[in-house]
Every structure is written in structure tokens, then in C-alpha cells.
Design a protein around this motif. Structure first.
Motif, PDB file in Angstrom:
ATOM      1  N   LYS A   1       0.915  -1.203  -0.145  1.00 15.91           N
ATOM      2  CA  LYS A   1       0.020  -0.061   0.051  1.00 15.91           C
ATOM      3  C   LYS A   1       0.751   1.271  -0.123  1.00 15.91           C
ATOM      4  O   LYS A   1       0.427   2.192  -0.579  1.00 15.91           O
ATOM      5  CB  LYS A   1      -0.891   0.036   1.237  1.00 15.91           C
ATOM      6  CG  LYS A   1      -1.767   1.042   1.172  1.00 15.91           C
ATOM      7  CD  LYS A   1      -2.866   0.972   2.330  1.00 15.91           C
ATOM      8  CE  LYS A   1      -3.763   2.070   2.366  1.00 15.91           C
ATOM      9  NZ  LYS A   1      -4.782   2.155   3.543  1.00 15.91           N
ATOM     10  N   GLU A   2       2.028   1.252   0.746  1.00 21.50           N
ATOM     11  CA  GLU A   2       2.904   2.312   0.768  1.00 21.50           C
ATOM     12  C   GLU A   2       3.700   2.411  -0.403  1.00 21.50           C
ATOM     13  O   GLU A   2       3.865   3.592  -0.787  1.00 21.50           O
ATOM     14  CB  GLU A   2       3.766   2.054   2.118  1.00 21.50           C
ATOM     15  CG  GLU A   2       3.244   2.366   3.266  1.00 21.50           C
ATOM     16  CD  GLU A   2       2.661   3.981   3.631  1.00 21.50           C
ATOM     17  OE1 GLU A   2       3.430   4.867   3.270  1.00 21.50           O
ATOM     18  OE2 GLU A   2       1.473   3.891   4.118  1.00 21.50           O
TER      19      GLU A   2
ATOM     20  N   GLY B   1      -3.071   2.116  -2.594  1.00 20.70           N
ATOM     21  CA  GLY B   1      -4.231   1.386  -1.838  1.00 20.70           C
ATOM     22  C   GLY B   1      -4.881   0.302  -2.962  1.00 20.70           C
ATOM     23  O   GLY B   1      -5.157  -0.749  -2.354  1.00 20.70           O
ATOM     24  N   PHE B   2      -5.059   0.702  -4.205  1.00 22.66           N
ATOM     25  CA  PHE B   2      -5.570  -0.086  -5.050  1.00 22.66           C
ATOM     26  C   PHE B   2      -4.740  -1.210  -5.197  1.00 22.66           C
ATOM     27  O   PHE B   2      -5.397  -2.428  -5.576  1.00 22.66           O
ATOM     28  CB  PHE B   2      -5.888   0.664  -6.299  1.00 22.66           C
ATOM     29  CG  PHE B   2      -6.754  -0.243  -7.260  1.00 22.66           C
ATOM     30  CD1 PHE B   2      -8.079  -0.469  -7.216  1.00 22.66           C
ATOM     31  CD2 PHE B   2      -6.138  -0.618  -8.432  1.00 22.66           C
ATOM     32  CE1 PHE B   2      -8.782  -1.274  -7.958  1.00 22.66           C
ATOM     33  CE2 PHE B   2      -6.776  -1.465  -9.417  1.00 22.66           C
ATOM     34  CZ  PHE B   2      -8.271  -1.828  -9.180  1.00 22.66           C
ATOM     35  N   LYS B   3      -3.719  -1.280  -5.791  1.00 19.13           N
ATOM     36  CA  LYS B   3      -2.869  -2.513  -5.745  1.00 19.13           C
ATOM     37  C   LYS B   3      -2.857  -3.368  -4.839  1.00 19.13           C
ATOM     38  O   LYS B   3      -2.615  -4.666  -4.780  1.00 19.13           O
ATOM     39  CB  LYS B   3      -1.493  -1.885  -5.941  1.00 19.13           C
ATOM     40  CG  LYS B   3      -1.170  -1.437  -7.745  1.00 19.13           C
ATOM     41  CD  LYS B   3      -0.774  -2.559  -8.512  1.00 19.13           C
ATOM     42  CE  LYS B   3      -0.380  -1.978  -9.756  1.00 19.13           C
ATOM     43  NZ  LYS B   3      -0.435  -2.944 -10.798  1.00 19.13           N
ATOM     44  N   ALA B   4      -2.734  -2.599  -3.503  1.00 19.53           N
ATOM     45  CA  ALA B   4      -2.774  -3.539  -2.351  1.00 19.53           C
ATOM     46  C   ALA B   4      -3.904  -4.405  -2.197  1.00 19.53           C
ATOM     47  O   ALA B   4      -3.978  -5.505  -1.920  1.00 19.53           O
ATOM     48  CB  ALA B   4      -2.366  -2.698  -1.037  1.00 19.53           C
TER      49      ALA B   4
END
Length: 91
Positions: A39-40, A44-47
Motif C-alpha cells: 500500500k505504501e 491502496g488499489f494495488k494492495a
């Protein structure tokens, strides 16, 4: 970039069990869940997407490493400690 090209083949060939252990070892070394790291770094979308893929295959990127309360993590910790001790013996 370089890390992806260097390790992508090995990561794709991991079994589910090996992937879960890798997730726990990443947490052990960084103190953060793999989900949080993704996420970092990637957003957030990829995570969210990677978490969904992980869940589909029976893995959870949010799992935390805790050898004090988790028997499997305790075994992993003993193995890591043994490996580290052996490395010190060879130096």
C-alpha cells in the motif's frame, strides 16, 4: 525495477505455503505487514488487488508474524535463529 526482474521468477514459483512463510518473514524483518508495504509503495488499489489474489489462493497479505502467540511462527523463528547461528559459525 531491478528487484522485480531479479526475483520475479522465484516468487512466481513459490507454493502457497512458501508464499505465506515469505509474507511472515517480510513482517519479521520490517515490522509491517506485506499489505501495508504494498500500500505504501504501490498504493491502496494495488494492495487491494494483491490482497484479493492472495485470498483467492488462501494467503492473507495482512497476516502478522508473532512467534509468541502463533505456534507456526514460533517454529519459523527457531529455524531463522538456527540459520543465523550457523552463519555466525562460518564467519
Amino acid at each position: 525495477g531491478q528487484l522485480k526482474s531479479e526475483f520475479e521468477g522465484e516468487l512466481r514459483n513459490l507454493t502457497i505455503r512458501q508464499g505465506i512463510i515469505l509474507i511472515k518473514l517480510i513482517d519479521r524483518e520490517t515490522g509491517e505487514s506485506t499489505y501495508h508495504i504494498i500500500k505504501e509503495m504501490r498504493g491502496g488499489f494495488k494492495a487491494f488487488v494483491y490482497q484479493g489474489i492472495g485470498k483467492f489462493y488462501g494467503a492473507d497479505l495482512k497476516i502478522r508474524y508473532n512467534p509468541k502467540t502463533n505456534e507456526e511462527d514460533e517454529m519459523i523463528e527457531r529455524i531463522v535463529q538456527m540459520i543465523q547461528a550457523k552463519k555466525l559459525d562460518y564467519k
